[in-house]
Write a protein that holds these residues in place. Structure first.
Motif, PDB file in Angstrom:
ATOM      1  N   PHE A 246       0.875  -1.352  -0.008  1.00  0.00           N
ATOM      2  CA  PHE A 246      -0.104   0.011  -0.102  1.00  0.00           C
ATOM      3  C   PHE A 246       0.829   1.150  -0.072  1.00  0.00           C
ATOM      4  N   ILE A 247       1.805   1.403   0.755  1.00  0.00           N
ATOM      5  CA  ILE A 247       2.555   2.730   1.016  1.00  0.00           C
ATOM      6  C   ILE A 247       3.292   2.882  -0.407  1.00  0.00           C
ATOM      7  N   PRO A 248       4.240   1.965  -0.903  1.00  0.00           N
ATOM      8  CA  PRO A 248       4.761   2.510  -2.182  1.00  0.00           C
ATOM      9  C   PRO A 248       3.649   2.838  -3.311  1.00  0.00           C
ATOM     10  N   LEU A 249       2.653   1.914  -3.284  1.00  0.00           N
ATOM     11  CA  LEU A 249       1.415   2.084  -4.308  1.00  0.00           C
ATOM     12  C   LEU A 249       0.906   3.635  -3.888  1.00  0.00           C
ATOM     13  N   TYR A 250       0.382   3.815  -2.729  1.00  0.00           N
ATOM     14  CA  TYR A 250      -0.196   5.231  -2.559  1.00  0.00           C
ATOM     15  C   TYR A 250       1.102   6.419  -2.850  1.00  0.00           C
ATOM     16  N   MET A 251       2.129   6.180  -2.670  1.00  0.00           N
ATOM     17  CA  MET A 251       3.142   7.310  -2.903  1.00  0.00           C
ATOM     18  C   MET A 251       3.356   7.613  -4.354  1.00  0.00           C
ATOM     19  N   ALA A 252       3.378   6.247  -5.156  1.00  0.00           N
ATOM     20  CA  ALA A 252       3.217   6.537  -6.776  1.00  0.00           C
ATOM     21  C   ALA A 252       2.129   6.984  -7.091  1.00  0.00           C
ATOM     22  N   VAL A 253       0.940   7.031  -6.543  1.00  0.00           N
ATOM     23  CA  VAL A 253      -0.324   7.731  -7.008  1.00  0.00           C
ATOM     24  C   VAL A 253      -0.252   9.251  -6.459  1.00  0.00           C
TER      25      VAL A 253
ATOM     26  N   GLU B  46       6.741   2.762 -17.971  1.00  0.00           N
ATOM     27  CA  GLU B  46       7.531   2.273 -17.022  1.00  0.00           C
ATOM     28  C   GLU B  46       6.729   2.670 -15.638  1.00  0.00           C
ATOM     29  N   ASP B  47       6.147   3.506 -15.385  1.00  0.00           N
ATOM     30  CA  ASP B  47       5.577   3.770 -14.152  1.00  0.00           C
ATOM     31  C   ASP B  47       4.275   2.618 -14.102  1.00  0.00           C
ATOM     32  N   ILE B  48       3.916   2.450 -15.078  1.00  0.00           N
ATOM     33  CA  ILE B  48       2.523   1.432 -14.974  1.00  0.00           C
ATOM     34  C   ILE B  48       3.158  -0.110 -14.514  1.00  0.00           C
ATOM     35  N   LYS B  49       4.291  -0.357 -15.157  1.00  0.00           N
ATOM     36  CA  LYS B  49       5.223  -1.651 -14.852  1.00  0.00           C
ATOM     37  C   LYS B  49       5.446  -1.800 -13.320  1.00  0.00           C
ATOM     38  N   GLY B  50       6.034  -0.444 -12.943  1.00  0.00           N
ATOM     39  CA  GLY B  50       6.214  -0.470 -11.575  1.00  0.00           C
ATOM     40  C   GLY B  50       5.237  -0.654 -10.730  1.00  0.00           C
ATOM     41  N   ILE B  51       4.026  -0.317 -10.939  1.00  0.00           N
ATOM     42  CA  ILE B  51       2.715  -0.402 -10.220  1.00  0.00           C
ATOM     43  C   ILE B  51       2.436  -1.799 -10.185  1.00  0.00           C
ATOM     44  N   GLU B  52       2.456  -2.594 -11.386  1.00  0.00           N
ATOM     45  CA  GLU B  52       2.134  -3.926 -11.795  1.00  0.00           C
ATOM     46  C   GLU B  52       3.022  -4.684 -10.915  1.00  0.00           C
ATOM     47  N   LYS B  53       3.947  -4.337 -10.651  1.00  0.00           N
ATOM     48  CA  LYS B  53       5.240  -5.319 -10.009  1.00  0.00           C
ATOM     49  C   LYS B  53       4.772  -5.280  -8.320  1.00  0.00           C
ATOM     50  N   LEU B  54       4.117  -4.082  -7.974  1.00  0.00           N
ATOM     51  CA  LEU B  54       3.750  -4.063  -6.595  1.00  0.00           C
ATOM     52  C   LEU B  54       2.771  -4.950  -6.382  1.00  0.00           C
ATOM     53  N   VAL B  55       1.631  -5.145  -7.202  1.00  0.00           N
ATOM     54  CA  VAL B  55       0.433  -5.881  -7.124  1.00  0.00           C
ATOM     55  C   VAL B  55       0.485  -6.896  -7.996  1.00  0.00           C
ATOM     56  N   ASP B  56       1.072  -8.147  -7.871  1.00  0.00           N
ATOM     57  CA  ASP B  56       1.037  -9.122  -8.622  1.00  0.00           C
ATOM     58  C   ASP B  56      -0.460  -9.837  -8.889  1.00  0.00           C
TER      59      ASP B  56
ATOM     60  N   LYS C  27      -9.904  -3.935   4.285  1.00  0.00           N
ATOM     61  CA  LYS C  27      -9.892  -2.529   4.100  1.00  0.00           C
ATOM     62  C   LYS C  27      -8.812  -2.322   3.157  1.00  0.00           C
ATOM     63  N   GLN C  28      -7.846  -2.796   3.799  1.00  0.00           N
ATOM     64  CA  GLN C  28      -6.418  -2.315   3.197  1.00  0.00           C
ATOM     65  C   GLN C  28      -6.448  -3.084   1.792  1.00  0.00           C
ATOM     66  N   PHE C  29      -6.760  -4.289   1.907  1.00  0.00           N
ATOM     67  CA  PHE C  29      -7.093  -5.220   0.427  1.00  0.00           C
ATOM     68  C   PHE C  29      -7.600  -4.418  -0.428  1.00  0.00           C
ATOM     69  N   TYR C  30      -8.862  -3.879  -0.021  1.00  0.00           N
ATOM     70  CA  TYR C  30      -9.739  -3.071  -1.107  1.00  0.00           C
ATOM     71  C   TYR C  30      -9.147  -1.650  -1.562  1.00  0.00           C
ATOM     72  N   TYR C  31      -8.401  -1.301  -0.818  1.00  0.00           N
ATOM     73  CA  TYR C  31      -7.520   0.157  -0.850  1.00  0.00           C
ATOM     74  C   TYR C  31      -6.499  -0.002  -2.095  1.00  0.00           C
ATOM     75  N   ILE C  32      -5.952  -1.106  -1.697  1.00  0.00           N
ATOM     76  CA  ILE C  32      -4.815  -1.444  -2.668  1.00  0.00           C
ATOM     77  C   ILE C  32      -5.211  -1.705  -4.025  1.00  0.00           C
ATOM     78  N   LEU C  33      -6.158  -2.286  -4.110  1.00  0.00           N
ATOM     79  CA  LEU C  33      -6.862  -2.549  -5.562  1.00  0.00           C
ATOM     80  C   LEU C  33      -7.549  -1.348  -6.175  1.00  0.00           C
TER      81      LEU C  33
END
Length: 187
Positions: free
Chosen positions: A30-37, A47-57, A74-80
């Motif tokens: 969540f934290i790196p994903l949130y920071m990316a957004v 490249e950004d999309i690939k990085g995001i896809e690596k976080l959520v496989d 709640k965290q699971f839903y927020y990540i997705l």
């Protein structure tokens, strides 16, 4: 202590440890994903999309079927939600922001401890309703936003977005007179 009580205690302890580990694992996503957004906004390079896809496989997407605690779900839903939002897949980000709201509403005892998250989720949900042109569902959710008892200044500020959502709805639906009549309430 009986053997049954000790076994039950060990079982409960293991369940708690599993919930903590799950929450920790989700925070590592969540934290790196949130920071990316936050850093990149919506427009992203391949490249950004690939990085995001690596976080959520793909394996992460299967976690929904697991028995998760309130917080982990709640965290699971927020990540997705963030994952699909970052990929500009608004249909799926809408699906998960809606699940966050339903999850919090279903657990009314948790509502008090998650008011700020609920307000943010409602605001984001209303934005998604607009993006997907589901304008008929917006007034009901604006009312939900207005009905939330706020306890902090931050919550108060976030609930005032209800007026902005309402004015925007009047604009996109061509109800200019209703929009103008709302302005004195805002002042």
């Amino acid at each position: 202590y009986s053997e049954d009580r000790l076994n039950k205690y060990i079982e409960e302890l293991q369940k708690t440890i599993n919930e903590i580990n799950t929450s920790h694992d989700y925070n590592l996503i969540f934290i790196p994903l949130y920071m990316a957004v936050i850093k990149k906004g919506i427009t992203r390079s391949p490249e950004d999309i690939k990085g995001i896809e690596k976080l959520v496989d793909e394996s992460f997407l299967k976690h929904e079927k697991n028995k998760l605690s309130f917080k982990s779900k709640k965290q699971f839903y927020y990540i997705l939600y963030l994952y699909y939002f970052a990929k500009e897949d608004f249909e799926n980000s809408y699906k998960y922001i809606k699940k966050i709201i339903e999850h919090i509403e279903k657990h009314s005892l948790q509502m008090e401890n998650n008011t700020d998250i609920y307000i943010s989720a409602l605001n984001n949900y209303i934005i998604h309703l607009d993006l997907l042109k589901k304008w008929a569902d917006i007034p009901e959710n604006i009312q939900k936003l207005r009905d939330i008892p706020v306890k902090t200044k931050n919550e108060e500020v976030k609930t005032t977005f209800a007026f902005m959502h309402e004015l925007h709805l009047f604009l996109v639906t061509g109800k200019f007179e209703e929009g103008l009549s709302t302005i004195p309430q805002i002042e």
